[in-house]
Design an enzyme around this catalytic site. Sequence first.
Site, PDB file in Angstrom:
ATOM      1  CG  HIS A   1      -2.079   0.959   1.092  1.00 52.62           C
ATOM      2  ND1 HIS A   1      -2.132   2.128   1.817  1.00 52.62           N
ATOM      3  CD2 HIS A   1      -3.200   0.921   0.336  1.00 52.62           C
ATOM      4  CE1 HIS A   1      -3.242   2.768   1.524  1.00 52.62           C
ATOM      5  NE2 HIS A   1      -3.907   2.068   0.616  1.00 52.62           N
ATOM      6  CB  CYS A   2       3.950   2.102   1.867  1.00 57.26           C
ATOM      7  SG  CYS A   2       3.387   1.886   3.566  1.00 57.26           S
TER       8      CYS A   2
END
Length: 325
Positions: A317-318
């Site tokens: 996600h990052c």
Amino acid sequence: MSTLGQITPPPEWAPHKAVWIGFPSHPDLWEADLDQAQAEAVAFARAVHAEGRGEEVVLVAADKESAATARKLAPFADVTVELFGDIWLRDTAPIIDGSGRARDFGFNGWGGKYDLPGDEDIGARLARRRGITILPCDWVLEGGAIDGDGTGLVVTTEQCLLNPNRNPGLGKAGIERLLRQDLGYDRVLWLGDGLLNDHTDGHVDNLARFVGENRLAIPRSPENDPNWRVYQDAAERARAAGVEVVEIPSPGRVLRDDDVVPASYMNFYIGNAAVVVPVYGTAQDDAAVAAIRTIFPDREVHGLRADAILTGGGSFHCISQQIPA
């Protein structure tokens, strides 16, 4: 629809036109982990692309040499070259609002900890390259610090958004006013701290994620998890606010060189065709992927190793930021 509703970013499970994914590019940052981090980023991109059934994938490389490697490893992806400090595009790329415009927030290296050339303006450059209208927002906000359910409800942590190293002097009322003004969020669920040793100062996308309207996934702790009190407090706050909590097993204590690292299954990415969950080789991996599969029965759910990416402090996600359809 209200003006606020028009600017509120769609939830992550809404259709995407494309996704930006950062491609590990700097040998001096990644050292011995570079090749494996690149392989993990490509595996993530391949799952999201889903042989054309998913969404357009744009791998963002920092230089021509890295771009050539990305094209070789991921011929299914569009590869673009933009100078950046590191791959955490969730925080440095723009947030696309409900009207399709790019909200470009200030970025100060996660409170001044990592000042790397290119990170301060890559959001505007990525938006400009795709012809997206840019709306500058004159306060510091990273995309990983917030998560919305599409109805105007957003979740964040006090540790991050109230940290004096971001927007000193604003306080809760000031932050809530700006979240409403710039992103249309009219309700804020404040959680407390984030994960131990998370150098983002407690980003919520490692702690709690919306998986439906008013429905929040939060880890459930095995006995050895150093974050068990954090998870418990988050669940109590969410339930007290009337938010449904879905518990997902946590990885437990994950070490690298004898140090606890902020490993989290919550750092999954919700794509058009697939949900990609980072896994770390712990006893809870299979149970966590199975739990997330029950939440998204209409998507393929993949558990993919993210050990090397985690050495940089984050996961799938990052390193991604979606462009809504």
